[in-house]
Design a protein around this motif. Sequence first.
Motif: not given
Length: 232
Positions: A212-222
């Motif tokens: 799983f390549d996990m993303q932060t909320y900020q990274g996902s929005m970016h």
Amino acid sequence: PIRMKPAFGELSIDSTPEIGANVYIDEVRVGTTPFKENRPSGRYLVRVEKELYSPITRYIEVNDGVSTKEVFNLPSNFGNINVTSSGAEIYLNDKYVGVSSYSSRLVAGSYTVLAKKDRHYDAKEQFFISAGEKKDLVLEPEPRLGALSVSTKPFKANGAEIFVNDEKRSERTPAIFPILIGDYQVTVKHRDFLESTQRVVIKEGLQSDLSFDMQTYQGSMHAKANFWNTNK
């Protein structure tokens, strides 16, 4: 006045240790114990039989105006069986008899008991039970297993909780654990990252790997902003 002399007598038949046994007189079934009726005087062949007991046959004399009572003490011809198998369907001689446990009295003889469970190998045992015997059997179907490896990236995402079909596992990423064959939905959750879900098919004797390549909320929005800008 003329007194008529009875040419019959009363016949009573009972059975122990249980009532409800079938009564046959001269090979004709006439009822069940306790049995009572008036019979013409004479000699009769009486047989008393009941399931799980050995039958008894004897001659009985019925006399004029006399009450004759006979008690048949039936010898038991059964043993007691107890079968346990956690969560499995239990079959006795190919007949379904219950789930997880089964207890019964069986006529002395040979039997086959089978325990069936989804995604497990059947557990089977043949046994002989004799009169008066008590037998306890434990049947546990063997699981059909594969293995699942679950990892998370980046390194800070290690220690994520693992949920398989919405049930939380005790392991945390990275982890490898045995699991029954079948289709699963696997979700990983970490307080610093967005949860992520993938599907996987587990095959017997094989290891399936999920990363799983996990993303932060900020990274996902970016990432979403970059996607729309690129399309624009």
